[in-house]
Design a protein around this motif. Structure first.
Motif, PDB file in Angstrom:
ATOM      1  N   GLU A 174     -20.094 -10.182   4.125  1.00  0.00           N
ATOM      2  CA  GLU A 174     -19.170 -10.209   5.458  1.00  0.00           C
ATOM      3  C   GLU A 174     -19.321  -8.784   6.098  1.00  0.00           C
ATOM      4  O   GLU A 174     -19.216  -8.804   7.428  1.00  0.00           O
ATOM      5  N   VAL A 175     -19.772  -7.655   5.568  1.00  0.00           N
ATOM      6  CA  VAL A 175     -19.931  -6.629   6.425  1.00  0.00           C
ATOM      7  C   VAL A 175     -21.056  -5.665   5.430  1.00  0.00           C
ATOM      8  O   VAL A 175     -21.683  -5.928   4.556  1.00  0.00           O
ATOM      9  N   LYS A 176     -21.537  -4.752   6.512  1.00  0.00           N
ATOM     10  CA  LYS A 176     -22.671  -3.961   5.849  1.00  0.00           C
ATOM     11  C   LYS A 176     -22.189  -2.912   4.430  1.00  0.00           C
ATOM     12  O   LYS A 176     -21.022  -2.346   4.552  1.00  0.00           O
ATOM     13  N   PRO A 177     -23.033  -2.856   3.735  1.00  0.00           N
ATOM     14  CA  PRO A 177     -22.533  -2.220   2.577  1.00  0.00           C
ATOM     15  C   PRO A 177     -22.053  -0.584   2.769  1.00  0.00           C
ATOM     16  O   PRO A 177     -21.194  -0.123   1.929  1.00  0.00           O
ATOM     17  N   SER A 178     -22.510  -0.299   3.666  1.00  0.00           N
ATOM     18  CA  SER A 178     -22.142   1.223   4.137  1.00  0.00           C
ATOM     19  C   SER A 178     -20.694   1.343   4.539  1.00  0.00           C
ATOM     20  O   SER A 178     -20.265   2.546   4.734  1.00  0.00           O
ATOM     21  N   ARG A 179     -20.085   0.323   5.052  1.00  0.00           N
ATOM     22  CA  ARG A 179     -18.705   0.208   5.501  1.00  0.00           C
ATOM     23  C   ARG A 179     -17.729   0.123   4.168  1.00  0.00           C
ATOM     24  O   ARG A 179     -16.621   0.318   4.396  1.00  0.00           O
ATOM     25  N   VAL A 180     -18.451  -0.056   2.892  1.00  0.00           N
ATOM     26  CA  VAL A 180     -17.639  -0.288   1.849  1.00  0.00           C
ATOM     27  C   VAL A 180     -17.341   1.078   1.125  1.00  0.00           C
ATOM     28  O   VAL A 180     -18.499   1.733   0.713  1.00  0.00           O
ATOM     29  N   ALA A 181     -16.136   1.614   1.201  1.00  0.00           N
ATOM     30  CA  ALA A 181     -15.898   2.848   0.622  1.00  0.00           C
ATOM     31  C   ALA A 181     -15.360   2.825  -0.558  1.00  0.00           C
ATOM     32  O   ALA A 181     -14.447   2.004  -1.008  1.00  0.00           O
ATOM     33  N   GLN A 182     -15.274   3.827  -1.339  1.00  0.00           N
ATOM     34  CA  GLN A 182     -14.553   4.094  -2.724  1.00  0.00           C
ATOM     35  C   GLN A 182     -13.711   5.364  -2.602  1.00  0.00           C
ATOM     36  O   GLN A 182     -14.243   6.391  -2.071  1.00  0.00           O
ATOM     37  N   ARG A 183     -12.549   5.422  -3.087  1.00  0.00           N
ATOM     38  CA  ARG A 183     -11.452   6.387  -3.200  1.00  0.00           C
ATOM     39  C   ARG A 183     -10.694   6.594  -4.480  1.00  0.00           C
ATOM     40  O   ARG A 183      -9.974   5.318  -4.641  1.00  0.00           O
ATOM     41  N   ASP A 184     -10.880   7.374  -5.482  1.00  0.00           N
ATOM     42  CA  ASP A 184     -10.116   7.409  -6.666  1.00  0.00           C
ATOM     43  C   ASP A 184      -8.671   7.969  -6.516  1.00  0.00           C
ATOM     44  O   ASP A 184      -8.666   9.114  -5.646  1.00  0.00           O
ATOM     45  N   ALA A 185      -7.735   7.647  -7.378  1.00  0.00           N
ATOM     46  CA  ALA A 185      -6.276   8.031  -7.254  1.00  0.00           C
ATOM     47  C   ALA A 185      -6.115   8.352  -8.820  1.00  0.00           C
ATOM     48  O   ALA A 185      -6.787   7.651  -9.629  1.00  0.00           O
ATOM     49  N   LYS A 186      -4.878   8.755  -9.032  1.00  0.00           N
ATOM     50  CA  LYS A 186      -4.500   8.885 -10.517  1.00  0.00           C
ATOM     51  C   LYS A 186      -4.443   7.569 -11.134  1.00  0.00           C
ATOM     52  O   LYS A 186      -4.847   7.361 -12.402  1.00  0.00           O
ATOM     53  N   SER A 187      -3.817   6.584 -10.520  1.00  0.00           N
ATOM     54  CA  SER A 187      -3.390   5.304 -11.261  1.00  0.00           C
ATOM     55  C   SER A 187      -4.401   4.106 -10.797  1.00  0.00           C
ATOM     56  O   SER A 187      -4.299   3.255 -11.639  1.00  0.00           O
ATOM     57  N   ILE A 214       0.655  -1.151   0.092  1.00  0.00           N
ATOM     58  CA  ILE A 214       0.076  -0.138   0.083  1.00  0.00           C
ATOM     59  C   ILE A 214       0.830   1.265   0.173  1.00  0.00           C
ATOM     60  O   ILE A 214       1.828   1.296   0.801  1.00  0.00           O
ATOM     61  N   VAL A 215       0.478   2.113  -0.780  1.00  0.00           N
ATOM     62  CA  VAL A 215       1.293   3.234  -0.948  1.00  0.00           C
ATOM     63  C   VAL A 215       0.170   4.839  -0.456  1.00  0.00           C
ATOM     64  O   VAL A 215      -0.749   5.044  -1.211  1.00  0.00           O
ATOM     65  N   ASP A 216       0.333   5.021   0.804  1.00  0.00           N
ATOM     66  CA  ASP A 216      -0.840   5.994   1.210  1.00  0.00           C
ATOM     67  C   ASP A 216      -0.680   7.277   0.290  1.00  0.00           C
ATOM     68  O   ASP A 216      -1.836   8.013   0.205  1.00  0.00           O
ATOM     69  N   ALA A 217       0.383   7.611  -0.170  1.00  0.00           N
ATOM     70  CA  ALA A 217       0.549   8.923  -0.841  1.00  0.00           C
ATOM     71  C   ALA A 217      -0.410   8.878  -2.154  1.00  0.00           C
ATOM     72  O   ALA A 217      -0.841  10.143  -2.582  1.00  0.00           O
ATOM     73  N   ASP A 218      -0.323   7.643  -2.606  1.00  0.00           N
ATOM     74  CA  ASP A 218      -1.144   7.599  -4.124  1.00  0.00           C
ATOM     75  C   ASP A 218      -2.556   8.348  -3.740  1.00  0.00           C
ATOM     76  O   ASP A 218      -3.278   8.721  -4.554  1.00  0.00           O
ATOM     77  N   LEU A 219      -3.351   7.783  -2.735  1.00  0.00           N
ATOM     78  CA  LEU A 219      -4.527   8.238  -2.358  1.00  0.00           C
ATOM     79  C   LEU A 219      -4.659   9.769  -2.123  1.00  0.00           C
ATOM     80  O   LEU A 219      -5.889  10.283  -2.156  1.00  0.00           O
TER      81      LEU A 219
END
Length: 363
Positions: free
Chosen positions: A289-302, A258-263
């Motif tokens: 496995e989990v409630k859908p509300s706990r699944v998030a999205q975050r876009d990055a360049k790559s 994981i590269v936090d800076a990408d996000l």
């Protein structure tokens, strides 16, 4: 789990397993019985609630069976006839439903292949099943506006009077929506002529008809795309979702941490419709496995990231769609990403276990 979440989970199961289902009996066991138990809430192993192979002799027809009869308060309320999932649902398959509808107390009949569920009642004539459904549920493309009406048939909140009273409107709205969808996909001559007359004042010749048939089809697709884009822009706060876009070259195809800076770097990011669709598929898979509300999205360049609890240290998947060859990034217990090539969004379902395993590792 909420009612809509249960539907999404069943839809994911259907998409994942449909290739292995070849018979009517397999369709019942894999898809229809889970629908009766999980969605409608009836105990499929309790004959006081669900009667398999229900028999009610009709006239000269002796020994014919309906696949399931659902009982509520000691009265048969719903009849279900099943066909194998590899066959389309057709009214010609409903002969037993037509006959049984008139000799039982059931006001609801369901014809299904495990993927598409057609719901019938007796709007046209009392105690006679209509030839057209008042509600159509397609697990491959769930119409969220129908979920509240479908829930009225579930055991806990069974409300037959309410759904029957709404059935007339549901029936015609559903037919109108399907008709419009068909016209948008492949416009008929009358539809082309109607729209042409609104924008073109000349004679409607053969040449004009051919020209506007193509124009109507193109305009319809662009209109739908505009509507979807507008909703996505409002939901995501993104400035635009162009169909053609330029992106920077992606990194080499290797396993990586994981590269936090990408996000964190969001400059120049363009979220595409395909990324949103991929996110929704991943979300549907892991909602077991989990409630859908706990699944998030975050876009990055790559890449486009799917995260648990919107935490970039809890990656579920990465969608590398900004290139000709698409890749799905999945993670092991050490949060190491492995990119696997995919040619279509449906192939995401082939990695269901890996995606769910990622979520389980954070719980």
């Amino acid at each position: 789990m909420e009612f809509a979440e249960k539907l999404a989970a069943l839809a994911a199961k259907v998409r994942q397993q449909r290739g292995a289902i070849e018979t009517e009996e397999a369709t019942k066991n894999a898809f229809v019985m889970p629908f009766i138990s999980t969605i409608l809430g009836y105990d499929v192993f309790n004959p006081l609630e669900v009667v398999p192979e229900f028999v009610a002799d009709v006239g000269l027809k002796k020994g014919e069976k309906v696949d399931y009869a659902i009982v509520k308060d000691g009265v048969i309320q719903i009849l279900i006839e099943c066909k194998k999932s590899t066959e389309p649902v057709k009214i010609e398959h409903a002969s037993q439903l037509f006959r049984y509808f008139s000799v039982t107390n059931a006001r609801i009949a369901i014809l299904t292949n495990g993927e598409v569920y057609q719901f019938f009642t007796d709007l046209d004539a009392p105690n006679r099943m209509d030839a057209k459904p008042f509600l159509v549920l397609d697990l491959n493309d769930i119409d969220e506006s129908l979920i509240p009406e479908l829930q009225k048939l579930s055991k806990d909140v069974f409300d037959l009077d309410s759904i029957i009273s709404a059935a007339g409107e549901l029936k015609y709205i559903g037919e109108l929506k399907r008709t419009l969808a068909a016209q948008f996909k492949e416009p008929e001559d009358e539809w082309v002529k109607f729209l042409t007359g609104r924008v073109y004042s000349g004679a409607y010749t053969q040449k004009v008809r051919e020209q506007f048939t193509a124009l109507v089809a193109k305009a319809s697709k662009q209109f739908l795309n505009d509507q979807v884009n507008e909703r996505l822009k409002k939901a995501l706060g993104a400035p635009s979702f162009p169909q053609n876009y330029d992106v920077e070259a992606a990194a080499a195809i290797t396993s990586e941490p994981i590269v936090d800076a990408d996000l964190a770097n969001a400059d120049g990011i363009v979220t595409t419709l395909e990324e949103i669709e991929g996110y929704q598929i991943v979300r549907a898979i892991v909602c077991s496995e989990v409630k859908p509300s706990r699944v998030a999205q975050r876009d990055a360049k790559s890449y486009f990231a799917v995260l648990l609890d919107d935490n970039n240290r809890k990656p579920i998947a990465r969608l590398h769609f900004n290139r000709t060859q698409k890749y799905l990034g999945v993670f092991d217990d050490n949060k190491e990403e492995t990119r696997v090539p995919i040619n279509s969004l449906e192939e995401i379902y082939e990695h269901t276990e890996a995606l769910r395993a990622s979520v389980k590792s954070y719980l």
